[in-house]
Write a protein that holds these residues in place. Structure first.
Motif, PDB file in Angstrom:
ATOM      1  N   TYR A  16      29.821  22.565  74.969  1.00 27.52           N
ATOM      2  CA  TYR A  16      30.855  22.410  75.996  1.00 27.52           C
ATOM      3  C   TYR A  16      30.663  23.433  77.111  1.00 27.52           C
ATOM      4  CZ  TYR A  16      35.476  21.896  78.099  1.00 27.52           C
ATOM      5  OH  TYR A  16      36.513  21.688  78.973  1.00 27.52           O
ATOM      6  N   ARG A  17      30.436  24.678  76.740  1.00 24.54           N
ATOM      7  CA  ARG A  17      30.259  25.736  77.744  1.00 24.54           C
ATOM      8  C   ARG A  17      29.008  25.518  78.599  1.00 24.54           C
ATOM      9  NH1 ARG A  17      31.324  29.153  73.146  1.00 24.54           N
ATOM     10  NH2 ARG A  17      33.577  29.447  73.019  1.00 24.54           N
ATOM     11  N   THR A  20      29.594  21.707  80.676  1.00 25.19           N
ATOM     12  CA  THR A  20      30.779  21.499  81.510  1.00 25.19           C
ATOM     13  C   THR A  20      30.871  22.634  82.526  1.00 25.19           C
ATOM     14  OG1 THR A  20      31.885  20.473  79.619  1.00 25.19           O
ATOM     15  CG2 THR A  20      33.277  21.137  81.467  1.00 25.19           C
ATOM     16  N   PRO A  21      30.934  22.309  83.797  1.00 26.84           N
ATOM     17  CA  PRO A  21      31.042  23.364  84.810  1.00 26.84           C
ATOM     18  C   PRO A  21      32.272  24.240  84.537  1.00 26.84           C
ATOM     19  CG  PRO A  21      30.626  21.243  85.852  1.00 26.84           C
ATOM     20  CD  PRO A  21      30.904  20.975  84.409  1.00 26.84           C
ATOM     21  N   GLU A  23      34.558  25.554  86.282  1.00 26.27           N
ATOM     22  CA  GLU A  23      35.815  25.186  86.932  1.00 26.27           C
ATOM     23  C   GLU A  23      36.469  23.942  86.323  1.00 26.27           C
ATOM     24  OE1 GLU A  23      32.449  23.287  89.211  1.00 26.27           O
ATOM     25  OE2 GLU A  23      32.828  25.293  88.441  1.00 26.27           O
ATOM     26  N   GLU A  24      35.732  23.235  85.485  1.00 28.54           N
ATOM     27  CA  GLU A  24      36.260  22.037  84.823  1.00 28.54           C
ATOM     28  C   GLU A  24      36.593  22.285  83.352  1.00 28.54           C
ATOM     29  OE1 GLU A  24      33.671  18.686  85.430  1.00 28.54           O
ATOM     30  OE2 GLU A  24      33.470  19.128  87.565  1.00 28.54           O
ATOM     31  N   GLN A  25      36.290  23.451  82.830  1.00 24.23           N
ATOM     32  CA  GLN A  25      36.550  23.743  81.427  1.00 24.23           C
ATOM     33  C   GLN A  25      38.033  23.996  81.199  1.00 24.23           C
ATOM     34  OE1 GLN A  25      34.011  26.913  80.057  1.00 24.23           O
ATOM     35  NE2 GLN A  25      32.165  25.875  80.742  1.00 24.23           N
ATOM     36  N   THR A  26      38.556  23.382  80.127  1.00 21.74           N
ATOM     37  CA  THR A  26      39.945  23.573  79.740  1.00 21.74           C
ATOM     38  C   THR A  26      40.023  23.723  78.232  1.00 21.74           C
ATOM     39  OG1 THR A  26      40.372  21.209  79.420  1.00 21.74           O
ATOM     40  CG2 THR A  26      40.763  22.096  81.649  1.00 21.74           C
ATOM     41  N   GLY A  29      39.875  20.281  76.748  1.00 17.60           N
ATOM     42  CA  GLY A  29      38.524  19.723  76.773  1.00 17.60           C
ATOM     43  C   GLY A  29      37.659  20.284  75.659  1.00 17.60           C
TER      44      GLY A  29
END
Length: 53
Positions: A16-17, A20-21, A23-26, A29
């Motif tokens: 995931y890290r 996924t950019p 600024e889009e990581q939550t 997510g």
């Protein structure tokens, strides 16, 4: 958590890290990615169950 499950969770988090950019990581997510990895690895995911003490 078994060592195998822990390895799957760590792999999902790393993926995931990396994919996924920032600024889009939550948190949601990341949780979704971990759930996907665990399910595809054959682990039974039951969020309604209380965690072990």
């Amino acid at each position: 958590m078994t060592p195998g499950a822990r390895a799957v969770v760590e792999a999902a988090a790393d993926d995931y890290r990396i994919t996924t950019p920032p600024e889009e990581q939550t948190p949601a997510g990341l949780a979704d990615r971990i759930a996907e990895y665990l399910a595809s690895s054959g682990y039974d995911i039951r969020p309604d169950r209380e965690p072990a003490a």
